[in-house]
Design an enzyme around this catalytic site. Structure first.
Site, PDB file in Angstrom:
ATOM      1  N   HIS A   4       0.843  -1.193   0.000  1.00 25.58           N
ATOM      2  CA  HIS A   4       0.000   0.000   0.000  1.00 25.58           C
ATOM      3  C   HIS A   4       0.877   1.241   0.000  1.00 25.58           C
ATOM      4  O   HIS A   4       1.854   1.317   0.740  1.00 25.58           O
ATOM      5  CB  HIS A   4      -0.905   0.032   1.242  1.00 25.58           C
ATOM      6  CG  HIS A   4      -1.802   1.221   1.243  1.00 25.58           C
ATOM      7  ND1 HIS A   4      -2.991   1.248   0.560  1.00 25.58           N
ATOM      8  CD2 HIS A   4      -1.656   2.452   1.805  1.00 25.58           C
ATOM      9  CE1 HIS A   4      -3.563   2.425   0.710  1.00 25.58           C
ATOM     10  NE2 HIS A   4      -2.772   3.178   1.463  1.00 25.58           N
ATOM     11  N   ASP A  14     -14.978   2.717   7.075  1.00 22.65           N
ATOM     12  CA  ASP A  14     -13.971   3.584   6.456  1.00 22.65           C
ATOM     13  C   ASP A  14     -14.564   4.346   5.273  1.00 22.65           C
ATOM     14  O   ASP A  14     -14.291   5.528   5.086  1.00 22.65           O
ATOM     15  CB  ASP A  14     -12.758   2.764   5.984  1.00 22.65           C
ATOM     16  CG  ASP A  14     -11.790   3.646   5.213  1.00 22.65           C
ATOM     17  OD1 ASP A  14     -11.297   4.614   5.821  1.00 22.65           O
ATOM     18  OD2 ASP A  14     -11.580   3.408   4.021  1.00 22.65           O
ATOM     19  N   ARG A  68     -14.533  12.783   6.476  1.00 22.71           N
ATOM     20  CA  ARG A  68     -13.254  13.453   6.751  1.00 22.71           C
ATOM     21  C   ARG A  68     -12.869  14.397   5.621  1.00 22.71           C
ATOM     22  O   ARG A  68     -12.347  15.483   5.836  1.00 22.71           O
ATOM     23  CB  ARG A  68     -12.142  12.417   6.962  1.00 22.71           C
ATOM     24  CG  ARG A  68     -12.248  11.701   8.298  1.00 22.71           C
ATOM     25  CD  ARG A  68     -11.343  10.486   8.332  1.00 22.71           C
ATOM     26  NE  ARG A  68      -9.960  10.817   8.118  1.00 22.71           N
ATOM     27  CZ  ARG A  68      -9.080  10.038   7.490  1.00 22.71           C
ATOM     28  NH1 ARG A  68      -9.448   8.854   7.022  1.00 22.71           N
ATOM     29  NH2 ARG A  68      -7.840  10.416   7.322  1.00 22.71           N
ATOM     30  N   SER A 118      -7.713   4.019   8.686  1.00 20.51           N
ATOM     31  CA  SER A 118      -8.391   3.955   7.387  1.00 20.51           C
ATOM     32  C   SER A 118      -7.659   2.970   6.465  1.00 20.51           C
ATOM     33  O   SER A 118      -8.251   2.048   5.893  1.00 20.51           O
ATOM     34  CB  SER A 118      -8.410   5.369   6.790  1.00 20.51           C
ATOM     35  OG  SER A 118      -8.715   5.343   5.429  1.00 20.51           O
ATOM     36  N   LYS A 150      -8.831  -1.383   5.672  1.00 18.40           N
ATOM     37  CA  LYS A 150      -9.071  -1.940   4.327  1.00 18.40           C
ATOM     38  C   LYS A 150      -8.092  -3.063   4.007  1.00 18.40           C
ATOM     39  O   LYS A 150      -8.460  -4.101   3.463  1.00 18.40           O
ATOM     40  CB  LYS A 150      -8.918  -0.835   3.272  1.00 18.40           C
ATOM     41  CG  LYS A 150     -10.107   0.084   3.202  1.00 18.40           C
ATOM     42  CD  LYS A 150      -9.870   1.217   2.249  1.00 18.40           C
ATOM     43  CE  LYS A 150      -8.837   2.179   2.787  1.00 18.40           C
ATOM     44  NZ  LYS A 150      -9.023   3.574   2.459  1.00 18.40           N
TER      45      LYS A 150
HETATM   46  N1  URA Z   1      -5.544   6.713   2.150  1.00 14.22           N
HETATM   47  C1  URA Z   1      -6.525   6.084   2.839  1.00 14.22           C
HETATM   48  O1  URA Z   1      -6.957   4.987   2.489  1.00 14.22           O
HETATM   49  N2  URA Z   1      -7.019   6.689   3.936  1.00 14.22           N
HETATM   50  C2  URA Z   1      -6.583   7.890   4.369  1.00 14.22           C
HETATM   51  O2  URA Z   1      -7.076   8.352   5.374  1.00 14.22           O
HETATM   52  C3  URA Z   1      -5.572   8.547   3.643  1.00 14.22           C
HETATM   53  C4  URA Z   1      -5.054   7.935   2.534  1.00 14.22           C
END
Ligand code: URA
Length: 455
Positions: free
Chosen positions: A87, A166, A173, A188, A192
């Site tokens: 990621h 999320d 947000r 967040s 995921k």
């Molecule tokens: N990427 C994400 O998945 N969440 C965030 O809060 C910021 C970047």
């Protein structure tokens, strides 16, 4: 089982006044919000209190847990092998997932990849993949598992079932100025990633002008928070901190980045893309149990490219997910944007600095990104650089070509590019791309001498 009730106003007040919430209190807020039992205005107030006062380790882990379990946690135990994903916290020209997923899958490590769309000035893997005509990122979870079993790789978007808290919190947000908050970003991302069925994770934590977290010290805190959550959930995790002070590679935009990724898989690499892709691929192959060290993983990654196996893996997955494989084999068949315009240097010297955020915004203004959440992106729009930081440039020489299907977008993009580039008389020092590594041994400066393939 009946759930405990808390008074949301008391919980918001506690956080507002610098107190710490318990695991149950945080679980209550996240559950209630996901079930539509807590209104946006109370969740917004809570998020702002978190933004202003932060969270301690227990709270940060509790919110990640609550968000992860707000939906399905995919079980990929029927898929043989150690499943590893990567990621990135987001950047400009950051196409690395498109290159490293096929490399690592070709090396025998399953890569279940649930990706996002472009966010603000940064591009998203899903938008890039969808620029491949026909490519379907909306697979259900049965097809997700079947595909990874068959090809060792699959690319999908976040479904309604994966970390729904999320999905809702992120949207809130975004419009309440509470994105740039380390515990919220970490929960967040990790909710995921942990939901997709992985065993291990490699993180690319960006800092610099084109990153969400600009400051390297803050990026270290984010990397530490992310890896701590990974370890707590018993996932082997390595984070590399990398510079986003310059766009990665030469191409920015959806199809343009797919095109550059295909070039890389054909062995034609921009140096910066090569360095970070090989490092992350090596780490993934190592965590996936197919190498005894990151260096051996890098050697394997290089072989996967040299033997054409990684490119073949990309072709296989494009075919499996309904995409046009002809354009992967022959990218020149892809139609170009209707309009293009050169961006030229106004003075002679060396490119001293680039504000990557502004280059990302220029690409967005050309149509490659979104100004509104659900707006479509233009797959052909974007920017092709011909110069990188440190390159010599003459007055009126082309630094980049801007592409768009709407000629009225070009003027603002030109303006942003002018603001983004600094040309000076002296050649700047070579930039360091990978600055730190965070793993079970803690946080330390990245030592290039230990990874001989990179320089
Ligand atoms: N990427 C994400 O998945 N969440 C965030 O809060 C910021 C970047």
């Amino acid at each position: 089982m009946s759930r405990q009730y808390y008074n949301p106003v008391s919980l918001i007040r506690k956080k507002r006044d610098g107190g710490h919430l318990t695991k149950d209190e945080i679980q209550y807020l996240i559950d209630a919000y996901t079930r539509d039992e807590l209104p946006d205005y109370q969740m917004s107030a809570f998020l702002m209190a978190v933004y202003l006062n932060g969270m301690n380790d227990e709270e940060a882990s509790a919110i990640a847990y609550a968000m992860l379990h707000s939906g399905i946690v995919v079980d990929l135990s029927a898929v043989p092998g150690i499943k590893v994903d990567k990621h990135s916290t987001g950047g400009v020209g950051d196409k690395l997932s498109l290159i490293l997923a096929p490399i690592v899958a070709a090396a025998g490590v399953p890569v279940p990849m649930i990706s996002g769309r472009g966010l603000g000035h940064t591009g998203g893997t899903l938008d890039k993949l969808e620029s491949i005509t026909g490519f379907n990122v909306n697979l259900d979870l049965v097809k997700y598992e079947e595909t990874i079993k068959k090809h060792n790789v699959v690319f999908i978007g976040q479904t309604e079932d994966i970390a729904p808290a999320d999905k809702r919190l992120y949207a809130l947000r975004d419009v309440t100025a509470t994105v740039e908050c380390i515990p919220l970003i970490a929960s967040s991302i990790m909710s995921k990633k942990l939901a997709e069925g992985i065993d291990a994770l490699v993180l690319d934590v960006k800092h610099g002008s084109g990153a969400f977290i600009k400051d390297v010290e803050e990026a270290k805190k984010l990397g530490k928070r992310l890896t701590d959550i990974g370890f707590e959930f018993k996932k082997e995790t390595i984070a590399y901190l990398t510079s986003m002070d310059e766009p990665l590679g030469y191409k920015i935009g959806n199809w343009l980045e797919v095109e550059e990724s295909i070039e890389c898989l054909n062995g034609i690499w921009p140096a910066d893309v090569k360095e970070i892709t090989l490092l992350l691929s090596g780490a993934m192959i190592y965590l996936g149990g197919k190498a005894t060290s990151v260096n051996e993983g890098i050697e394997i990654a290089i072989k996967m490219v040299d033997k054409g196996k990684a490119l073949q893996k990309l072709i296989d997955i494009v075919q499996e997910q309904g995409g046009d494989t002809e354009i992967i084999r022959k990218p020149s068949l892809y139609p170009k944007a209707k309009y293009n315009q050169e961006f030229k240097s106004t003075s002679s010297g060396y490119i001293n600095a680039v504000d990557s955020y502004l280059v990302g915004m220029a690409s967005l203004e050309l149509g490659a990104g979104r100004k509104e959440k659900t707006a479509p992106v233009d797959p052909q729009a974007g920017i092709v650089l011909s110069k990188k930081v440190g390159d010599k440039v003459e007055k009126d020489e082309t630094i980049a070509v801007l592409y768009s299907n709407n000629d009225s977008y070009l003027a603002l993009a030109q303006e942003l590019m002018h603001q983004a580039y600094t040309v000076g008389v002296n050649k700047p020092a070579d930039a360091v791309l990978v600055t730190h590594v965070i793993d079970r041994d803690g946080t330390r400066a990245f030592d290039y001498s230990t990874v001989p393939y990179l320089k």
